[in-house]
Enzyme design. Sequence first.
Site, short mmCIF file in Angstrom:
data_model
loop_
_atom_site.label_atom_id
_atom_site.label_comp_id
_atom_site.label_asym_id
_atom_site.label_seq_id
_atom_site.Cartn_x
_atom_site.Cartn_y
_atom_site.Cartn_z
N ARG A 160 -46.67 -88.93 -12.07
CA ARG A 160 -45.91 -88.34 -10.95
C ARG A 160 -45.50 -86.89 -11.23
O ARG A 160 -44.39 -86.45 -10.87
CB ARG A 160 -44.65 -89.16 -10.63
CG ARG A 160 -44.90 -90.59 -10.33
CD ARG A 160 -45.79 -90.81 -9.11
NE ARG A 160 -46.13 -92.22 -9.04
CZ ARG A 160 -47.22 -92.75 -9.60
NH1 ARG A 160 -48.12 -91.98 -10.19
NH2 ARG A 160 -47.45 -94.03 -9.53
N SER A 209 -40.39 -93.81 -3.48
CA SER A 209 -39.57 -94.09 -4.66
C SER A 209 -38.59 -92.95 -4.91
O SER A 209 -38.99 -91.78 -4.93
CB SER A 209 -40.45 -94.27 -5.89
OG SER A 209 -41.26 -95.40 -5.72
N GLU A 280 -37.84 -88.78 -8.58
CA GLU A 280 -39.24 -88.51 -8.23
C GLU A 280 -39.30 -87.69 -6.94
O GLU A 280 -40.13 -86.79 -6.80
CB GLU A 280 -39.98 -89.85 -8.02
CG GLU A 280 -41.44 -89.69 -7.64
CD GLU A 280 -42.19 -91.03 -7.64
OE1 GLU A 280 -41.93 -91.87 -8.52
OE2 GLU A 280 -43.02 -91.23 -6.73
C1 FAD Z 1 -43.14 -95.73 2.38
C2 FAD Z 1 -43.56 -94.81 1.26
C3 FAD Z 1 -44.29 -95.33 0.22
C4 FAD Z 1 -44.69 -94.50 -0.83
N1 FAD Z 1 -45.42 -95.04 -1.85
C5 FAD Z 1 -45.82 -94.24 -2.87
C6 FAD Z 1 -46.62 -94.77 -3.94
O1 FAD Z 1 -46.97 -95.94 -3.97
N2 FAD Z 1 -46.98 -93.92 -4.94
C7 FAD Z 1 -46.62 -92.61 -4.94
O2 FAD Z 1 -47.00 -91.88 -5.88
N3 FAD Z 1 -45.88 -92.08 -3.95
C8 FAD Z 1 -45.48 -92.86 -2.92
N4 FAD Z 1 -44.72 -92.32 -1.90
C9 FAD Z 1 -44.31 -90.90 -1.97
C10 FAD Z 1 -45.25 -89.93 -1.27
O3 FAD Z 1 -45.96 -90.57 -0.22
C11 FAD Z 1 -46.27 -89.31 -2.25
O4 FAD Z 1 -45.62 -88.59 -3.27
C12 FAD Z 1 -47.23 -88.35 -1.52
O5 FAD Z 1 -48.27 -87.97 -2.37
C13 FAD Z 1 -46.52 -87.11 -1.00
O6 FAD Z 1 -47.44 -86.43 -0.18
P1 FAD Z 1 -46.95 -85.53 1.03
O7 FAD Z 1 -48.14 -84.87 1.58
O8 FAD Z 1 -46.14 -86.33 1.98
O9 FAD Z 1 -46.06 -84.49 0.26
P2 FAD Z 1 -44.61 -83.96 0.67
O10 FAD Z 1 -43.65 -85.10 0.60
O11 FAD Z 1 -44.69 -83.20 1.92
O12 FAD Z 1 -44.30 -82.97 -0.53
C14 FAD Z 1 -44.10 -83.47 -1.84
C15 FAD Z 1 -44.29 -82.30 -2.81
O13 FAD Z 1 -45.65 -81.89 -2.75
C16 FAD Z 1 -45.71 -80.53 -2.35
N5 FAD Z 1 -46.89 -80.38 -1.51
C17 FAD Z 1 -47.23 -81.06 -0.40
N6 FAD Z 1 -48.41 -80.64 0.06
C18 FAD Z 1 -48.81 -79.66 -0.77
C19 FAD Z 1 -49.94 -78.80 -0.83
N7 FAD Z 1 -50.92 -78.86 0.07
N8 FAD Z 1 -50.01 -77.89 -1.82
C20 FAD Z 1 -49.04 -77.80 -2.76
N9 FAD Z 1 -47.94 -78.58 -2.76
C21 FAD Z 1 -47.84 -79.50 -1.78
C22 FAD Z 1 -44.42 -80.24 -1.62
O14 FAD Z 1 -44.11 -78.87 -1.65
C23 FAD Z 1 -43.46 -81.08 -2.46
O15 FAD Z 1 -43.15 -80.40 -3.65
C24 FAD Z 1 -44.32 -93.13 -0.84
C25 FAD Z 1 -43.56 -92.62 0.25
C26 FAD Z 1 -43.20 -93.45 1.27
C27 FAD Z 1 -42.39 -92.87 2.41
#
Ligand code: FAD
Length: 289
Positions: A160, A209, A280
Site C-alpha cells: 500500500r 480501509s 492507509e
Molecule cells: C469499498 C472500498 C473498498 C476498497 N477495497 C480496497 C482493497 O481491497 N484494496 C485496496 O488496496 N484498496 C481498497 N480500497 C481503497 C481504494 O479503492 C484504492 O486505494 C484505490 O486504488 C484508490 O484509487 P483511486 O483512483 O480512487 O484513488 P484516489 O482515492 O482518488 O486517490 C488515492 C491516492 O492516489 C493518488 N492518485 C489517484 N490517481 C492518481 C494518478 N492518476 N496519478 C497519481 N496519483 C494518483 C491521489 O492523489 C491520492 O494520493 C477500497 C475503497 C473502497 C471505497
Amino acid sequence: MEIETDVPLARLTTIGTGGPATAFARPGSVTELEEAIAWGAERGLEVRTVGLGSNLLAADEGIDALVVRLAGDLAGVEIDGELLRAGGGATNAVCLHRARDAGLGGLEFACAIPGTAGGGVRMNAGAYGSDWSAILVRALVVSAEGSGWLTPEELGLEYRHSRVRADQVVARVEYRLVPKPVAEIKLEVADLVARRKATQPTNKRTFGSVFKNPPGELGAGRMLELCGLKGFALGGALVSPRHANFVENAGDATSEDCLGLLREARRRAHQQFGVDLEHEVVFLGSLTL
Ligand SMILES: Cc1cc2nc3c(=O)[nH]c(=O)nc-3n(C[C@H](O)[C@H](O)[C@H](O)COP(=O)(O)OP(=O)(O)OC[C@H]3O[C@@H](n4cnc5c(N)ncnc54)[C@H](O)[C@@H]3O)c2cc1C
C-alpha cells in the site's frame, strides 16, 4: 480544457466529505495535462490528482491547489496482445471488463477495488494476495519537471505504498496479463465479490480501509473490533458495524468527524495493543491526526 473554480471535493470522494478545491481540471490528453500543470505553476498552485476518490479524506476547509481528474484519452483502455494499456483515469471496473472480454486474467483481484489505474499505482492497491506490482509493466509519470515511463522498481511499489509524489500524475499504465478462459474469470470474480459483500460495508459511503495492517497476526480490522469500536460514532461518521477498519458517512459527516474516529481508533489500539496504526487513507489538504 475548462478550468473550474471552487469545486467541492465532497463530490469527488466516495466518503462524500471535503471542502472546495481552488481549481479543478479534467485533462483528456498528456498535452492537456501538461498545460494544466503549467497553468497551475504560473499561479503558484500545486497539482493534486483525484482518481475515483476512493481512498481520500479531504479537508473540510478545502485545498488551495489545482485538482486534476484524468478524462478522455487518459481514461481509456486498449488491449494489445497480452498487454492492457490504460489511461491513469481508467476505472478498475472498465479495465477488468475489457481484460475479461479479451480472455485475459490477472486483474481479478481488483474486482472489488473501486479506483482507477493511476490510484492503483500510487497506492499499490491490492487484495486477495495480489497487488499492482504483480501486473504493472510501466507507468507514464507526468509532473512540472517533465515526464517519463517508470518500472515498478523505479516506482518503489510496496505494501500500500509507492514513491509516486503528491505532485506527480500517473497518466498512463501498461499491465501484463495472462490468457485465461472467460468463464473462469467470471467465476473467480463472482466468488471474490461475494466474499467481499459478506465481510465489508460495500453499499455505504466509505474510503476503504482506514489503517494499514500492522506487522503480525492481528489485522487492523480485528484489532479495532477488539477495542470495541464497531458502531462507534462521532457526528455523522460511524465505525462500520460490519468491519471495524471502515468508516462510514452515515448522513452528514464531515472530514473532521472521520478524523476524530481515526484518532480514537489509534488511541485505543495503542492503549490495548501497544501498536501505532498507520493510516492507509490519503489526506488531502491540511489534515493531521
Ligand atoms: C469499498 C472500498 C473498498 C476498497 N477495497 C480496497 C482493497 O481491497 N484494496 C485496496 O488496496 N484498496 C481498497 N480500497 C481503497 C481504494 O479503492 C484504492 O486505494 C484505490 O486504488 C484508490 O484509487 P483511486 O483512483 O480512487 O484513488 P484516489 O482515492 O482518488 O486517490 C488515492 C491516492 O492516489 C493518488 N492518485 C489517484 N490517481 C492518481 C494518478 N492518476 N496519478 C497519481 N496519483 C494518483 C491521489 O492523489 C491520492 O494520493 C477500497 C475503497 C473502497 C471505497
